[in-house]
Design an enzyme around this catalytic site. Structure first.
Site, PDB file in Angstrom:
ATOM      1  N   GLU A 177      51.031  18.654  86.983  1.00 57.74           N
ATOM      2  CA  GLU A 177      50.142  19.144  85.930  1.00 57.74           C
ATOM      3  C   GLU A 177      50.994  19.836  84.879  1.00 57.74           C
ATOM      4  O   GLU A 177      51.896  20.610  85.222  1.00 57.74           O
ATOM      5  CB  GLU A 177      49.123  20.190  86.437  1.00 57.74           C
ATOM      6  N   TYR A 225      52.541  25.509  83.517  1.00 60.40           N
ATOM      7  CA  TYR A 225      51.876  25.671  82.229  1.00 60.40           C
ATOM      8  C   TYR A 225      52.579  26.630  81.291  1.00 60.40           C
ATOM      9  O   TYR A 225      52.537  26.475  80.085  1.00 60.40           O
ATOM     10  CB  TYR A 225      50.444  26.194  82.449  1.00 60.40           C
ATOM     11  N   HIS A 277      41.747  19.980  96.399  1.00 58.57           N
ATOM     12  CA  HIS A 277      41.847  20.675  95.106  1.00 58.57           C
ATOM     13  C   HIS A 277      40.684  21.676  95.047  1.00 58.57           C
ATOM     14  O   HIS A 277      39.789  21.571  94.212  1.00 58.57           O
ATOM     15  CB  HIS A 277      41.824  19.668  93.954  1.00 58.57           C
ATOM     16  N   ASN A 329      52.998  22.150  89.323  1.00 58.52           N
ATOM     17  CA  ASN A 329      52.079  22.411  88.219  1.00 58.52           C
ATOM     18  C   ASN A 329      52.671  23.541  87.401  1.00 58.52           C
ATOM     19  O   ASN A 329      52.937  24.631  87.929  1.00 58.52           O
ATOM     20  CB  ASN A 329      50.697  22.840  88.728  1.00 58.52           C
ATOM     21  N   ARG A 367      46.503  10.923  88.861  1.00 63.47           N
ATOM     22  CA  ARG A 367      46.380  11.894  89.950  1.00 63.47           C
ATOM     23  C   ARG A 367      44.947  12.413  89.956  1.00 63.47           C
ATOM     24  O   ARG A 367      44.518  13.078  89.013  1.00 63.47           O
ATOM     25  CB  ARG A 367      47.367  13.048  89.749  1.00 63.47           C
ATOM     26  N   GLU A 379      48.081  23.760  94.599  1.00 63.29           N
ATOM     27  CA  GLU A 379      48.263  25.177  94.285  1.00 63.29           C
ATOM     28  C   GLU A 379      47.742  26.134  95.345  1.00 63.29           C
ATOM     29  O   GLU A 379      46.787  26.891  95.105  1.00 63.29           O
ATOM     30  CB  GLU A 379      47.593  25.516  92.945  1.00 63.29           C
TER      31      GLU A 379
HETATM   32  C1  PNW Z   1      45.458  24.736  87.547  1.00 65.02           C
HETATM   33  N1  PNW Z   1      46.845  30.898  86.196  1.00 65.02           N
HETATM   34  O1  PNW Z   1      45.059  26.024  87.905  1.00 65.02           O
HETATM   35  C2  PNW Z   1      44.544  23.836  88.360  1.00 65.02           C
HETATM   36  O2  PNW Z   1      45.231  23.011  89.265  1.00 65.02           O
HETATM   37  C3  PNW Z   1      43.576  23.060  87.551  1.00 65.02           C
HETATM   38  O3  PNW Z   1      42.492  22.660  88.343  1.00 65.02           O
HETATM   39  C4  PNW Z   1      43.164  23.881  86.343  1.00 65.02           C
HETATM   40  O4  PNW Z   1      42.124  23.282  85.629  1.00 65.02           O
HETATM   41  C5  PNW Z   1      44.397  24.042  85.483  1.00 65.02           C
HETATM   42  O5  PNW Z   1      45.467  24.613  86.193  1.00 65.02           O
HETATM   43  C6  PNW Z   1      44.166  24.869  84.235  1.00 65.02           C
HETATM   44  O6  PNW Z   1      43.812  26.173  84.551  1.00 65.02           O
HETATM   45  C7  PNW Z   1      45.553  27.181  87.416  1.00 65.02           C
HETATM   46  O7  PNW Z   1      46.008  31.789  85.969  1.00 65.02           O
HETATM   47  C8  PNW Z   1      44.642  28.183  87.142  1.00 65.02           C
HETATM   48  O8  PNW Z   1      48.083  31.126  86.086  1.00 65.02           O
HETATM   49  C9  PNW Z   1      45.077  29.407  86.753  1.00 65.02           C
HETATM   50  C10 PNW Z   1      46.431  29.639  86.620  1.00 65.02           C
HETATM   51  C11 PNW Z   1      47.350  28.654  86.887  1.00 65.02           C
HETATM   52  C12 PNW Z   1      46.903  27.419  87.284  1.00 65.02           C
END
Ligand code: PNW
Length: 488
Positions: free
Chosen positions: A380, A310, A131, A308, A86, A177
């Site tokens: 992601e 995390y 992006h 995405n 991707r 996002e």
């Molecule tokens: C994503 N948060 O962004 C992006 O899609 C990527 O480009 C980035 O490098 C990656 O996550 C890691 O940060 C985010 O603050 C940035 O919750 C910030 C957040 C979540 C996603």
């Protein structure tokens, strides 16, 4: 619950045969070559000229020089065993001023080369159109995503990409996002183009136009390309799982509201035709309205959900949280510890990122239930470590916490699939250490280490090797059993 999941064991065989494993990146974070190939400036090029915007005063002018090293990068990806990639297309390489007049042939040539090379190495392209790197001219002349006119320019750009690359690219993502662009870029202003806090309605307008632009791109694809090219177009949303802090009804409702303000904000209009009721109640007139025609137009304009994900948070109701406007209006408090004092998960380098594998399992089930089990790709998932200038290369490559992260989160995905959730693929963020937006190069999300001090050399970390092993074990087993169905 509460377990870190780091002990979880997971195998390729826990996923269906056709399940896709890949890695993800984005153009501004890796390409560099700011002024090469006829590219125009984008909002991150300009935003980072103000050194105060980025923690280490850096920018993506060179980034990790993927523009010149894409062959080496794709070869490494293939040798590790990944079969999908991707990446994102830089809008200002295709249309340098964003206006959609004449395509920049050099930009088209770069992505043709990249895509052709990928395919030659057995890697399937998943292309993101946006992006976060808006052509600066569209920001300067229109106000970027604040203006409704952006919808038409985005559709022109999307059409040019479908026309030039759609014979080979079968999986498209319109926007990455939209939440981050709405809140962090146009609301709070920590991302380009930089907003100003107080102008609260801006984030809702930016969201509104991203939804319409997404739908316009899908519409172009379905009308002009779908029959001949047979691909699919999705939207990538980001969402943290929101675990209610307590059994209290107000906390349960607050957690639901928190998800409405991340995911429902974008998916409810597309699946149900309008914003979540909880947003309308709290945001009031700052939340734009969709006309009947808009509602009809955006409805079901999506082939898959890109997620995405995390991290997770405990969420409690709070009448008046002392937080930024965006959380105040939600009346939620985001909490990092259970009332026992135990943390929700181990923290990664980024202050927002806690390792909570079970949150993904819950979120996937939530999406399946709420939106009638749509196809989902996890576009992601990953974690970062600090750029530690004093570490030896050997130490930097030994990313055992990330190996645990992947094991835990992949086990969670496998569990969701067993529950019946239609998850079709998983992309690790990120293939390479790269420009982490406002954090610059101080955070490393890569499974491949980039040596910033030694010519940007690439070195696979332990997590890349773990992934490689994970992906290849099945191949050995299949060949052994002469089972063609699962041969990779
Ligand atoms: C994503 N948060 O962004 C992006 O899609 C990527 O480009 C980035 O490098 C990656 O996550 C890691 O940060 C985010 O603050 C940035 O919750 C910030 C957040 C979540 C996603």
């Amino acid at each position: 619950m509460g377990s870190t999941g780091r002990e979880a064991e997971v195998a390729r065989a826990d996923f269906p045969d056709g399940f896709v494993f890949g890695v993800a990146t984005s153009a501004y974070q890796i390409e560099g070559a700011r002024r090469e190939g006829g590219k125009g400036d984008n909002i991150w090029d300009v935003f980072t000229e103000d050194k105060e915007r980025v923690l280490d005063r850096s920018n993506g002018d060179i980034a990790v020089d993927h523009y010149h090293r894409y062959r080496e990068d794709i070869e490494l990806m293939a040798s590790l065993g990944f079969r999908a990639y991707r990446f994102s297309i830089s809008w200002a390489r295709i249309f340098p001023d964003g206006l959609g007049g004449k395509v920049n042939e050099q930009g088209v040539a770069f992505y043709n080369n990249l895509i052709n090379f990928m395919i030659a190495k057995g890697i399937e392209p998943y292309a993101t159109l946006y992006h976060w790197d808006l052509p600066n001219n569209l920001q300067k002349t229109l106000g970027g995503w604040i203006s409704e006119k952006i919808v038409d320019y985005f559709a022109l750009y999307a059409e040019a990409c479908f026309a030039n690359f759609g014979d080979r690219v079968k999986r498209w993502i319109t926007i990455n996002e939209p939440l981050q662009t709405s809140v962090n870029a146009y609301g709070i202003g920590v991302f380009a183009p930089g907003g100003c806090e107080g102008e609260t309605a801006r984030c809702y307008l930016a969201a509104h136009h991203q939804i319409l632009a997404h739908a316009a791109a899908v519409d172009v694809y379905r009308r002009k390309f779908k029959a001949a090219q047979g691909g699919e177009v999705g939207l990538v949303v980001d969402c943290e799982w929101a675990e209610p802090f307590s059994e209290k009804a107000e906390d349960q409702i607050a957690a639901q509201r928190r998800i409405d303000f991340q995911l429902g904000w974008y998916l409810d209009p597309i699946y149900f035709g309008d914003y979540p009721e909880s947003m309308r109640e709290r945001v009031g007139n700052d939340l734009p309205t969709f006309s009947e025609k808009d509602k009809e137009f955006i409805r079901n304009k999506i082939d898959f959900v890109g997620l995405n994900h995390y991290t997770s948070r405990l969420i409690a109701h709070h009448q008046n949280p002392g937080d930024i406007y965006f959380y105040q209006v939600q009346q939620v408090e985001r909490i990092e510890k259970w009332n026992t004092g135990q943390k929700i998960g181990e923290r990664a380098a980024s202050e927002w990122l806690f390792i909570v594998p079970w949150g993904l399992h819950k979120l996937l089930n939530y999406i399946a239930k709420k939106y009638d089990n749509p196809p989902i790709y996890i576009t992601e998932n990953g974690m970062d470590e600090e750029d530690d200038q004093s570490a030896t290369l050997e130490q930097a490559l030994n990313d055992t916490t990330r190996v645990g992260y992947f094991k835990g989160y992949l086990a969670s995905v496998a569990q969701a699939i067993k529950d019946g959730v239609d998850v079709r693929g998983y992309f690790a963020w990120s293939f390479l250490d790269n420009f982490e937006w406002a954090m610059g190069y101080t955070k490393r999300f890569g499974i491949v280490y980039v040596d910033y001090k030694n010519g940007l050399a690439r070195h696979p970390k332990a997590s890349a090797l773990w992934f490689s092993h994970f992906l290849k074990v099945i191949a050995t087993v299949c060949i052994h059993h002469n089972n063609h169905r699962c041969a990779v």
